[in-house]
Design a protein around this motif. Structure first.
Motif, PDB file in Angstrom:
ATOM      1  N   VAL A 274     -26.474 -68.240  24.589  1.00 53.82           N
ATOM      2  CA  VAL A 274     -25.139 -68.048  24.029  1.00 53.82           C
ATOM      3  C   VAL A 274     -25.156 -67.881  22.514  1.00 53.82           C
ATOM      4  CG1 VAL A 274     -22.898 -69.179  23.737  1.00 53.82           C
ATOM      5  CG2 VAL A 274     -24.037 -69.245  25.931  1.00 53.82           C
ATOM      6  N   THR A 275     -26.120 -68.452  21.818  1.00 53.09           N
ATOM      7  CA  THR A 275     -26.137 -68.447  20.364  1.00 53.09           C
ATOM      8  C   THR A 275     -26.380 -67.051  19.814  1.00 53.09           C
ATOM      9  OG1 THR A 275     -26.985 -70.692  20.360  1.00 53.09           O
ATOM     10  CG2 THR A 275     -27.234 -69.453  18.327  1.00 53.09           C
ATOM     11  N   VAL A 276     -25.579 -66.670  18.809  1.00 53.25           N
ATOM     12  CA  VAL A 276     -25.748 -65.403  18.108  1.00 53.25           C
ATOM     13  C   VAL A 276     -26.449 -65.710  16.795  1.00 53.25           C
ATOM     14  CG1 VAL A 276     -24.569 -63.468  17.029  1.00 53.25           C
ATOM     15  CG2 VAL A 276     -23.682 -64.464  19.139  1.00 53.25           C
ATOM     16  N   LEU A 277     -27.605 -65.124  16.595  1.00 57.83           N
ATOM     17  CA  LEU A 277     -28.369 -65.421  15.397  1.00 57.83           C
ATOM     18  C   LEU A 277     -28.003 -64.515  14.226  1.00 57.83           C
ATOM     19  CD1 LEU A 277     -31.864 -66.023  16.993  1.00 57.83           C
ATOM     20  CD2 LEU A 277     -30.182 -67.705  16.284  1.00 57.83           C
ATOM     21  N   ARG A 278     -27.604 -63.288  14.519  1.00 61.67           N
ATOM     22  CA  ARG A 278     -27.299 -62.357  13.444  1.00 61.67           C
ATOM     23  C   ARG A 278     -26.043 -61.587  13.823  1.00 61.67           C
ATOM     24  NH1 ARG A 278     -31.793 -58.111  12.030  1.00 61.67           N
ATOM     25  NH2 ARG A 278     -31.805 -58.217  14.277  1.00 61.67           N
ATOM     26  N   ASP A 279     -25.135 -61.444  12.854  1.00 58.79           N
ATOM     27  CA  ASP A 279     -23.886 -60.741  13.122  1.00 58.79           C
ATOM     28  C   ASP A 279     -24.053 -59.228  13.092  1.00 58.79           C
ATOM     29  OD1 ASP A 279     -22.502 -63.085  13.390  1.00 58.79           O
ATOM     30  OD2 ASP A 279     -21.874 -63.149  11.303  1.00 58.79           O
TER      31      ASP A 279
END
Length: 158
Positions: free
Chosen positions: A34-39
């Motif tokens: 689920v985690t987004v590391l880079r937008d």
């Protein structure tokens, strides 16, 4: 009268921790997925100029504009001239108003009036492109501008 009597204890039985590792790994995998590391996917070269007075600012009310030459992967398609990137797309100077209005609407409603524009400009970018961006920002009345740099001193690195 019975000879064997059972003692009734008021203690609770011990909690079984056998399934605890399964739960921990399930949560770990969930947060990894689920985690987004880079937008944003960076499409331009972005070697930031150095500055000796750098502050860390909050990202919750910022809209980022990247400016620079297209990276080597995109040179064949977009050429070697300086480009503007907002979000994951290249945009022209004439479309900055539309792109910034769209990016501003993605922020929380209470922060939309106090938005700050963060410029991440490559050190080899033409100053005319930055001037054009700033002129469009003036027309939109987005006057709070931050220049993103990397820590260091430009004079010492030469």
């Amino acid at each position: 009268m019975s000879k064997f009597t059972k003692k009734k204890s008021s203690e609770l039985p011990a909690i079984s921790t056998a399934s605890l590792p399964d739960i921990v790994f399930m949560l770990l995998f969930f947060f990894m997925v689920v985690t987004v590391l880079r937008d944003d996917n960076l499409l331009v070269k972005n070697t930031l100029p150095k500055a000796d007075q750098v502050e860390k600012l909050q990202k919750d009310r910022s809209v980022y504009i990247y400016a620079g030459k297209p990276s080597e992967r995109y040179e064949d398609k977009y050429g070697k001239e300086g480009k503007i990137q907002i979000g994951d797309k290249f945009t022209d100077v004439s479309n900055i108003k539309f792109a910034l209005t769209e990016a501003r609407q993605k922020l929380l409603p209470e922060l939309q009036d106090r938005v700050m524009v963060a410029l991440k400009v490559d050190e080899e970018t033409n100053t005319g492109l930055v001037t054009d961006i700033k002129q469009e920002l003036r027309d939109l009345n987005m006057l709070k501008i931050i220049y993103i740099t990397s820590p260091g001193n430009e004079i010492d690195s030469q």
